[in-house]
Design an enzyme around this catalytic site. Structure first.
Site, PDB file in Angstrom:
ATOM      1  N   GLU A 172      -4.328  -3.675 -10.350  1.00  0.00           N
ATOM      2  CA  GLU A 172      -5.168  -2.572  -9.879  1.00  0.00           C
ATOM      3  C   GLU A 172      -5.358  -1.507 -10.955  1.00  0.00           C
ATOM      4  O   GLU A 172      -5.230  -0.315 -10.700  1.00  0.00           O
ATOM      5  CB  GLU A 172      -4.567  -1.955  -8.604  1.00  0.00           C
TER       6      GLU A 172
ATOM      7  N   ASP B  77      -1.657  -8.620   0.837  1.00  0.00           N
ATOM      8  CA  ASP B  77      -1.293  -7.205   0.670  1.00  0.00           C
ATOM      9  C   ASP B  77      -0.787  -6.561   1.955  1.00  0.00           C
ATOM     10  O   ASP B  77      -1.517  -5.778   2.564  1.00  0.00           O
ATOM     11  CB  ASP B  77      -2.509  -6.433   0.150  1.00  0.00           C
TER      12      ASP B  77
ATOM     13  N   GLU C  88       0.749   1.348   6.260  1.00  0.00           N
ATOM     14  CA  GLU C  88      -0.594   1.463   5.683  1.00  0.00           C
ATOM     15  C   GLU C  88      -1.618   0.653   6.467  1.00  0.00           C
ATOM     16  O   GLU C  88      -2.748   1.089   6.652  1.00  0.00           O
ATOM     17  CB  GLU C  88      -0.554   0.996   4.227  1.00  0.00           C
TER      18      GLU C  88
HETATM   19  C1  BDP Z   1      -2.006  -1.466  -1.767  1.00  0.00           C
HETATM   20  C2  BDP Z   1      -2.187   0.004  -1.577  1.00  0.00           C
HETATM   21  C3  BDP Z   1      -2.206   0.736  -2.898  1.00  0.00           C
HETATM   22  C4  BDP Z   1      -0.966   0.378  -3.691  1.00  0.00           C
HETATM   23  C5  BDP Z   1      -0.886  -1.113  -3.834  1.00  0.00           C
HETATM   24  C6  BDP Z   1       0.385  -1.581  -4.520  1.00  0.00           C
HETATM   25  O1  BDP Z   1      -3.399   0.236  -0.891  1.00  0.00           O
HETATM   26  O2  BDP Z   1      -2.275   2.105  -2.614  1.00  0.00           O
HETATM   27  O3  BDP Z   1      -0.977   0.998  -4.926  1.00  0.00           O
HETATM   28  O4  BDP Z   1      -0.880  -1.715  -2.562  1.00  0.00           O
HETATM   29  O5  BDP Z   1       1.225  -2.138  -3.843  1.00  0.00           O
HETATM   30  O6  BDP Z   1      -1.762  -2.046  -0.514  1.00  0.00           O
HETATM   31  O7  BDP Z   1       0.533  -1.396  -5.715  1.00  0.00           O
END
Ligand code: BDP
Length: 712
Positions: free
Chosen positions: A306, A380, A408
């Protein structure tokens, strides 16, 4: 008006004669209400004899003093020898000659953190002994003893021997230096960076107490989307102050390490892990950290994920990046927890397959102080995922399992969703990597492959809200994570039972119905959000509320459900993306076959015609509708149930939960109605008979933008 007066009154005294705001978590130590039991407990524990001088022993003594005072309304007299029945003796064979003389054989089985609680006659007097090999074991044993009284269990003639099955039991705080929390739904960060290191908020001690009481022994205090500033001297000194508060409670501090830190705070031109200057920089940085925090745990790293920097920026591998950091930490016995959450690096590939593809090939290439940390599922933290295929596939690598405690994707701090069943589902999943019984729990415990180290992580749901977690029931997820990290074999029911008794009341007419609902609550949420293996169909911007219609570029909701006129679901069988091939044959055969796959994972692995006949005899469309509606009606039933429990607990928390359940009901209906209307545009069938049509149009649900307040 009446309600306001009631609330004010309740805040002052509460039904049981005290105010309850949730701050005390499961460590409330309210008086045992059964007089018979109180008398028995009092006869077993009259005085305390503590051997040991350490801060940890002092913490254990303090906890027992507070606990017994609250539970039994008695101050524990501290003595230096055993002169009467009812002495509680605490210590290790090293700190206590009396304990050494007992030659407790059980201690050979409890390791560095385990303990023994045993009724023993010493010099003709009946004593209760909490013994361990280390002071921290004594502290854990003290919490256990208190929990026995809190939950109304017998402490006469007992012999309890316990030790953790996983070594590193770590919270991951996604806290930013500016006080916000990524995906934190209970206020702002606990860490008051501005006033650290000088001001040590008493809350830090209470945080440590709560964690120690459930066996958590590590905390990563900053976000995986890391700021290099956390590694600067100023912040290390602040972190060291926190470490000092946590140390007596057996909790080590870890930090996330931004891979590009050598450039950002080190003035180097590169962060290439093979560059000699970079290697030197990390070694010096590790030495510096240990000069402030001698028992520093290590680094957690999100790399090439990401948009975070990582070794691939320099055409180096995950192994080269992780090992470089591991070398820097090794002289100090620190570890690297290298996350496996990656999915943007292989263009056009099924997201569910990418972590496996990137990591499996490095099995055996990591240094002995490296963990690879996959999430529980391959996408996720969705309401339901199959287990991550890296478990079982990297037998030469220490795998640290990452759960998300913060909700989340499960209703933030608004929805009552008890996560222990989700944790259990993953931990008990059988990978078949070494034949039947190769469960994820055994892999994480390091037992299956006999690894040196073992670890488990949970993304924390803790913030500055007075009750720590926002929703009173979200506390149960913090609690359950700790208990299962200590012992993955524990059942969600046992944990819920303990938590309810310690957090609310021992009254079984409250505990039984609420426990039943808690245990089913995750399934209800799956049903009203993403049933039958659907995933990632939430609003893409907020991750809150339904958004199956989102079709913005990149990974969007449509990619995850692929609804069309013919059917719905993603074909990950050997005829589709072949994600099934990442599992061992027994699992693969089950997932690959539409007749064998459990309905809960159907649309994760199969693109299924709308008219497909399910085992329930409904067609797929009808089943989808059935699940969405049953999820909402389960919440409604819980509302009724809850209303009938008024007066069984304090009015403040009763009212909070009541209001939150009403919100949950509204939002569950929003999920149901938006999703059903949207999928109906493809299924092109009416709602089956007996279901009330949504009140509003699809357009209405598409327009709802919720919520405004998101801490990012
Ligand atoms: C996702 C979240 C994000 C996190 C990412 C992670 O939306 O905010 O940074 O996981 O685990 O689910 O790095």
């Amino acid at each position: 008006m009446n309600r306001i007066i009631l609330m004010l009154f309740a805040m002052l005294i509460g039904t049981n004669g005290y105010a309850e705001n949730g701050y005390d978590l499961w460590l409330r130590y309210k008086p045992v209400y059964d007089t018979n039991k109180t008398n028995i407990y009092r006869s077993v524990i009259k005085q305390i004899y503590v051997a040991g001088e350490s801060k940890t022993i002092a913490a254990a003594t303090m906890e027992l003093q507070i606990g017994i005072k609250g539970l039994l309304s008695r101050s524990l007299k501290s003595v230096r020898h055993i002169n009467t029945d009812g002495t509680l003796l605490l210590g290790t064979p090293i700190t206590s000659a009396t304990i050494a003389k007992l030659r407790l054989a059980e201690l050979s089985r409890v390791g560095n953190e385990g303990y023994l609680i045993k009724s023993i006659r010493i010099n003709g007097k009946s004593c209760l002994v909490i013994a361990a090999n280390t002071d921290i074991g004594v502290l854990y044993g003290s919490y256990r003893l208190l929990s026995l009284i809190q939950t109304g269990q017998s402490i006469q003639n007992i012999s309890i021997v316990d030790h953790p099955k996983i070594q590193l039991r770590v919270l991951n705080h996604w806290d930013n230096l500016n006080g916000t929390i990524e995906r934190g739904y209970a206020g702002y960060s606990l860490w008051d960076w501005q006033r650290l290191p000088g001001y040590l908020d008493p809350r830090y001690t209470d945080y440590a107490r709560a964690n120690a009481s459930i066996g958590i022994n590590g905390t990563v205090i900053n976000n995986v989307n890391a700021s290099a500033r956390s590694l600067t001297k100023d912040y290390l000194i602040k972190a060291a102050a926190l470490a000092q508060v946590f140390r007596p409670y057996g909790i080590k501090i870890y930090l996330t390490a931004r891979f590009s830190a050598p450039i950002e705070i080190g003035g180097l031109k590169t962060a290439d892990p093979l560059d000699p200057e970079v290697i030197k920089w990390w070694k010096r940085k590790a030495d510096e950290i240990y000069s402030y925090i001698p028992d520093f745990g290590g680094f957690l790293v999100k790399a090439n994920s990401e948009g975070q920097p990582g070794p691939q920026d320099y055409k180096r591998s995950h192994a080269e990046g992780a090992n470089m950091m591991a070398d820097a930490l090794a002289p100090h016995n620190g570890v690297v927890m290298w996350r496996a959450f990656v999915y943007e690096n292989i263009k056009g590939e099924d997201r569910a397959k990418q972590a496996y593809q990137e990591f499996k090939k490095f099995d055996g290439a990591f240094k002995s102080n490296v963990f690879i940390q996959p999430k529980n599922g391959p996408i996720d933290f969705q309401p339901r995922e199959p287990f991550h295929p890296l478990f079982g596939a990297m037998s030469k690598t220490q795998l640290m399992l990452e759960f998300q405690i913060t909700q989340e994707y499960l209703g933030f701090a608004t929805h009552l969703v008890y996560l222990a069943p989700l944790f259990k589902e993953t931990l008990s999943a059988d990978t078949y990597s070494k034949g039947k019984g190769s469960t994820i729990a055994k892999i994480v415990e390091g037992k299956l492959e006999e690894h040196q180290r073992s670890g488990i992580a949970g993304v924390a749901n803790i913030g500055s809200d007075i009750n720590w977690t926002g929703h009173p029931f979200a506390q149960s997820n913090w609690y359950a994570f700790g208990r299962m990290a200590w012992n993955p074999d524990l059942s969600p029911a046992v944990i819920a039972d303990d938590w309810l008794k310690m957090t609310f009341t021992n009254d079984s007419s409250f505990v039984a119905p609420v426990k039943e609902y808690m245990l089913a609550s995750r399934e209800h949420a799956v049903n009203y959000m993403m049933p039958l293996g659907l995933n990632h169909i939430m609003n893409l911007g907020t991750h809150y509320g339904p958004g199956p219609w989102d079709k913005i570029t990149g990974w969007n909701a449509h990619d995850y459900h692929l609804a069309d006129d013919e059917g719905i679901g993603v074909d990950r069988t050997d005829k589709g993306s072949d994600a099934v091939s990442q599992y061992f044959p027994e699992v693969r055969a089950q997932y690959n076959d539409i007749n064998k796959i459990p309905p809960e994972l159907l649309l994760w692995f199969h693109h299924v015609p709308w008219k497909y006949k399910m085992a329930s005899d409904r067609n797929l469309w009808e089943e989808l509708v059935y699940r969405y509606y049953s999820g909402v009606s389960a919440v409604e039933k819980m509302q009724d149930k809850w209303d009938r429990l008024e007066h069984k607990i304090d009015p403040v928390r009763f009212e909070q939960v009541k209001q939150l359940l009403a919100e949950q009901q509204r939002e569950a209906a929003w999920w149901r109605d938006g999703s059903v209307l949207y999928f109906q545009t493809y299924a092109k069938m009416p709602l089956p008979a007996g279901y009330k049509a949504p009140l509003r149009t699809l357009e209405h649900y598409k327009q709802i933008k919720m919520p405004d307040r998101i801490n990012k």
